[in-house]
Design a protein around this motif. Sequence first.
Motif, short mmCIF file in Angstrom:
data_model
loop_
_atom_site.label_atom_id
_atom_site.label_comp_id
_atom_site.label_asym_id
_atom_site.label_seq_id
_atom_site.Cartn_x
_atom_site.Cartn_y
_atom_site.Cartn_z
N SER A 1 9.38 -9.67 5.48
CA SER A 1 9.53 -9.26 3.89
C SER A 1 9.35 -7.88 3.78
CB SER A 1 8.41 -10.05 3.21
OG SER A 1 7.19 -9.65 3.53
N LYS A 2 8.82 -7.10 4.59
CA LYS A 2 8.49 -5.80 4.61
C LYS A 2 7.58 -5.44 3.28
CE LYS A 2 11.11 -4.00 7.85
NZ LYS A 2 10.41 -3.30 9.05
N THR A 3 6.63 -6.26 3.25
CA THR A 3 5.54 -5.92 2.32
C THR A 3 4.55 -4.87 2.79
OG1 THR A 3 5.69 -8.26 1.40
CG2 THR A 3 3.68 -7.05 0.83
N VAL A 4 4.64 -4.02 2.04
CA VAL A 4 3.83 -2.62 2.51
C VAL A 4 2.42 -2.73 2.02
CG1 VAL A 4 3.70 -0.22 2.45
CG2 VAL A 4 5.98 -1.39 2.41
N TYR A 5 1.46 -2.41 3.07
CA TYR A 5 0.07 -2.60 2.85
C TYR A 5 -0.69 -1.33 2.77
CZ TYR A 5 -0.29 -7.50 2.74
OH TYR A 5 -0.04 -8.87 2.81
N TYR A 6 -0.03 -0.29 2.25
CA TYR A 6 -0.62 1.11 2.21
C TYR A 6 0.20 1.69 0.92
CZ TYR A 6 3.70 2.35 4.42
OH TYR A 6 5.19 2.77 4.76
N TYR A 7 -0.54 2.81 0.55
CA TYR A 7 0.01 3.68 -0.77
C TYR A 7 0.37 5.02 -0.10
CZ TYR A 7 -2.45 -0.32 -2.65
OH TYR A 7 -2.92 -1.43 -2.87
N GLY A 8 1.28 5.50 -0.69
CA GLY A 8 1.87 6.81 -0.25
C GLY A 8 2.97 6.57 0.68
N SER A 9 3.20 7.77 1.35
CA SER A 9 4.32 7.90 2.32
C SER A 9 4.17 7.00 3.66
CB SER A 9 4.92 9.41 2.38
OG SER A 9 3.95 10.05 2.98
N ALA A 10 2.87 6.90 4.05
CA ALA A 10 2.50 6.23 5.25
C ALA A 10 1.15 5.83 4.91
CB ALA A 10 2.57 7.37 6.24
N PRO A 11 0.62 4.95 6.09
CA PRO A 11 -0.85 4.57 5.80
C PRO A 11 -1.79 5.70 6.20
CG PRO A 11 0.43 3.11 7.51
CD PRO A 11 1.22 4.45 7.18
N ASP A 12 -2.85 5.67 5.55
CA ASP A 12 -4.04 6.64 5.91
C ASP A 12 -4.61 6.31 7.07
OD1 ASP A 12 -3.37 7.63 3.33
OD2 ASP A 12 -5.02 6.59 2.43
N ILE A 13 -5.32 7.36 7.56
CA ILE A 13 -6.16 6.98 8.90
C ILE A 13 -7.48 6.42 8.38
CG2 ILE A 13 -7.25 8.38 10.71
CD1 ILE A 13 -4.99 10.13 11.04
N GLY A 14 -8.26 5.81 8.99
CA GLY A 14 -9.60 5.16 8.45
C GLY A 14 -9.51 3.60 7.81
N ALA A 15 -10.48 3.11 7.51
CA ALA A 15 -10.71 1.99 6.95
C ALA A 15 -10.30 1.49 5.52
CB ALA A 15 -12.11 1.47 7.34
N VAL A 16 -10.42 2.87 4.86
CA VAL A 16 -10.01 2.65 3.38
C VAL A 16 -8.89 3.53 2.92
CG1 VAL A 16 -10.96 3.07 1.33
CG2 VAL A 16 -12.39 2.17 3.02
N GLU A 17 -7.98 2.92 2.23
CA GLU A 17 -6.74 3.69 1.67
C GLU A 17 -7.02 4.43 0.71
OE1 GLU A 17 -2.82 3.71 1.77
OE2 GLU A 17 -3.51 3.54 4.24
N TYR A 18 -6.73 5.67 0.53
CA TYR A 18 -6.93 6.52 -0.54
C TYR A 18 -5.78 6.18 -1.59
CZ TYR A 18 -7.31 10.54 -3.72
OH TYR A 18 -7.40 11.38 -4.56
N TRP A 19 -6.06 5.70 -2.66
CA TRP A 19 -5.15 5.43 -3.72
C TRP A 19 -4.60 6.87 -4.46
CZ3 TRP A 19 -4.58 6.12 -9.10
CH2 TRP A 19 -3.29 5.66 -9.70
N GLN A 20 -3.29 6.86 -4.11
CA GLN A 20 -2.54 7.99 -5.03
C GLN A 20 -1.80 7.36 -5.94
OE1 GLN A 20 -1.41 11.12 -1.90
NE2 GLN A 20 -1.35 9.16 -0.95
N ASP A 21 -1.58 8.23 -7.14
CA ASP A 21 -0.47 7.60 -8.08
C ASP A 21 0.67 8.01 -7.69
OD1 ASP A 21 0.51 6.96 -10.49
OD2 ASP A 21 0.53 9.05 -11.10
N SER A 22 1.70 6.91 -7.81
CA SER A 22 3.14 7.10 -7.21
C SER A 22 3.97 6.80 -8.48
CB SER A 22 3.28 6.01 -6.18
OG SER A 22 3.23 4.92 -6.53
N GLN A 23 3.22 7.37 -9.54
CA GLN A 23 4.32 6.98 -10.85
C GLN A 23 4.82 8.10 -11.41
OE1 GLN A 23 1.95 4.81 -13.91
NE2 GLN A 23 1.24 6.66 -14.45
N PRO A 24 6.30 8.27 -11.51
CA PRO A 24 6.65 9.53 -12.16
C PRO A 24 6.34 9.81 -13.42
CG PRO A 24 8.26 7.95 -11.07
CD PRO A 24 7.03 7.25 -10.98
N VAL A 25 5.98 11.19 -13.60
CA VAL A 25 5.38 11.43 -14.92
C VAL A 25 6.26 12.93 -15.20
CG1 VAL A 25 3.17 10.97 -14.23
CG2 VAL A 25 3.89 13.19 -13.54
N SER A 26 5.89 13.57 -16.34
CA SER A 26 6.75 14.59 -17.11
C SER A 26 7.87 14.27 -17.10
CB SER A 26 6.47 15.83 -16.09
OG SER A 26 5.10 16.19 -15.68
N VAL A 27 8.22 13.19 -17.83
CA VAL A 27 9.63 12.56 -18.08
C VAL A 27 10.28 13.37 -18.97
CG1 VAL A 27 10.88 10.54 -18.68
CG2 VAL A 27 9.16 10.07 -17.34
#
Length: 1010
Positions: free
Chosen positions: A880-906
Amino acid sequence: MKKITAAVIMIFAVMTFSATITWSGRTLIDTDVTISSTDVLIIEAGSTVRFAYGVRLIVYGEIISSGTESEPVQLIPENPESNWGGVEINSLTGNNEFNYTIFRNIDVPWSTGRGGLTITGSTATVSNCEFYSNYSETGGAVKIVSGSVTVSGSYFNKNGAQDGGAVYILNDSDYASAVNIIGCKFEFNEAWNNGGAIFIQDTETSQNMILNIVKCDISNHDYSYLGGGIYYSNMGKIELELSKTKIFNNSSQYGSAVYIKFNDINPTAILPQIFANLLIFKNRGYYQSGIYFDMGQVQNPANINFTNATVADNSISAYKEKQDNTSGIYIKSSGNAPQIRNTILWENTNAVGESNFFIEDGSGPSPYTVFRYCDISAFDGGDTIINSDPGFERPPLTADISVFDTDRFDYHLSLESPCANAGDPLEPCTELNSTRVDMGAYGNTIEAVRAYTTELPPAANTDIIVPAGYAKIIDFEGKAVKADYGELILNSNSEIYFKAAYNADISFTKLTNFSKFDGGYVKIHTHTKPELVQGVDTPPQSITFEESIDLVNADLNDIKLVFNKNAAIAEVNLNNTKFFTKDGTMECGLEIIEADMINVENSKFLGFSNGGLRVGSDLQTKTKASGRISNNTVSFDASESNKNKAGKRVGIEINNAYNMIVEDNEIEGGDEGIVVKSSSGGRISNNTVSFDASESNKGQIKKAISISLSSTPAEISGNIITSYDDASITDVIGIEVDGSKADIIGNKMYYCYYDGGTDTRIGINIINPLDTLRIINNTILNPFLGIRNTYGAMPVPIILANNVYWTDYTFLNYETIYDSTGVTFLNNCFIDSTKITGSGNIFEDPEIYNAWDEDFSLASTSPCINAGIVIDGIHSFLSSKTVYYYGSAPDIGAVEYWQDSQPVSVETSVSGTDFTFSWASVDGFTNYAIYASDDPYGTFTKLEIVSGLSYTASISSAKKFYYVTATTDPVGKYSEIIAEPDVTSSVSEPSVENTGTAAKKVRIHRQSNR
């Protein structure tokens, strides 16, 4: 987790936006959001809403935060190191609801008059929520200004304010109010002025408020001036019930548990005040400890109903010696003292000695008129007052807070307590099978002393049945006997006690507990006697069962349960059960030698010499059990750790089990946390193991999780391992896999400072593994050696990917890996590059946010963000290619840093019949998916994936809805139908001119669905 998406919805038509707004998935709020009086905001289960610095959510309409136990809603700051402005509710209509919602890191500027969650004149329910590290001037977590508000089942931890460290309640309204605080837990909050946990302020000009604080635990609040636990000021407009609440381990200048002040400005007739079933213990005051009553100018003190409290082991700072520096209960009155009934005042002390009460009243009231049917230590007694050892089941040794553990001590009355059935005979009695109320906190509750009978052991193979609401003492008359019985049947709220001079050999076929059907509880205890009753206490007893154990809501004292299968299908089911041994001589609480199915959940194992629970036998001929061991606590008694001890202290031991899931358990102290051996399988996930220096045995290696003897659990994942700093802990291993195999994924390890030279302090220890090991996304901090691997004759491959090994103590000896033979290194962050090969590895500070407090989040500037590598089966599923990370690649370490991937300044523009919208880029993404629908709440069709930052559509006469998401999918055109968007929140409403024949109004909405 789902594939990262973020969206902006474009609506083309002249229309009014729906009054229902939905947030789902992960949402970033970067400016104040106001929900108007006609709107309803719904936050769906599992959503995480992050707020930029200082940003607020203001509700004039209605909010429903619909988290669940398994999928809570999180309201948190954009970055772990930041904070946000909180939630304000000021709605005249609707019922605002917060269910299973986490509020964290709110910081409200002083002088704003707001708390973390501020509810003003509104209707609101807050159920099963958690409040952590929120701060304001009044009500660090919650501020309630009148209204109809219920807060239930919620947890308040490390919040702070000038007044009301956790909750501030102000009665100030032209309308009657009702506030309920029910079944909540408050601990480690802080008020710099008054009310460590709860601050209550009445005003003379307000309408009446009904206030109920019931079934709460309030503990570990320090340094308040007045009211370490609760500050309560009543000017005559609040009708209060404070009942069935434990207040302990708090400190303040006056009223270390509760400070109560009635109107001292004007003569006042107060509304009814109920103080009942309070357990006030182990609080410490500077001038006065326990409960402080300032009666002010109350004209009707009979309206105060103070009954059935246990006020015990409260104390004064050591250097205060005057008698009026009093523990227990202090009453300041002017001929209007309240009457205290059915209460135990026991061994409350100041620096001189016992000091259980003091009455400051010029009219000189007699203690016998103030205290009725009470048990008061160090008092002469007489009339209705007695001075007899109340016979608490497990009283603490001293009033010193530092040696107290609430799980190990118990202020329930023993069966033969002189306080049982000794309360006011005129008091209505609601106790089971009784006509006269007990003294103390448990009188007139389901936990009052039972009516009991003493019986000789029945004949062999006979069932023992304890009726609902009764107790039985089985008396072996001092004989050492072997007793084989049929079924032990405990009906609702029943108790059984075994009385023996020796450890009798007791066995049953089954243990059946009917209290699980109605929420009642049962006890299985050895027999103990109050100090003034002759006789000897029964030593710990071991009881064996052969066919089944079905036990829920139980308390076991000095009883070990053993299960050894003697049936075709044998099951053990325990839930919400506490195993306790008071002298530390019993080796473990539960031993399951052989069974088919095992479920042990939500239980506690306290003070045993060698372990909490054991499952299985090393004999391969025995049945290999399956089941679950989850949400349990195993804690070793520091003071008893070396007494009568043989062998290691192991929290949970699994032996020869087929598929045993061990998850969400907490193990404190001991020598080894979780041990899995003898060809066992299953999973070990999300457990917490900590080693306390005061409990350790020198010269012995501590292991948090140990897998050995050809065991193959599917994974060891998400566990937290901490080792506190002390010279006595020299050798610690986080995870050890010896002659076995498991994926080691997402574990967090933190070792405090220890300058121990070459002593063994290892993160992961691998010894002769059976097959390929994957060690993925772990965070290992401060051991001397990150990973130690030793091989047998045939080394097997080890994959090390996305791991952090770092130390804050760079002046000590440290090493990443012992032997790199057969190891593949991919995208790790290490402090030491020696022996490291492979690709994508970095050698920079990972910037872990707050590991010492079990927060392993990455700072926003961490080089580990988006620096990992995708591992199929962990970060994505091939199907299914369900992705388990946020951003362009997984983070290193046990906790993913959440980044906003929401387009802004529309931005939008119209040229002829073409409408173009554009957006700012999202870090880590180059492609964006465009979706459209005729209905904002219907199904959306994916139109195209573009690589730019804009999209042009043709305007038709029909209204159209668009949204855009950041994606990692390839560029191209699609006709894929997807679910309706989850998250919509209005961000702007620009008007645009169409150069064609008609003007169009464009309404833009933002969406984020992860």
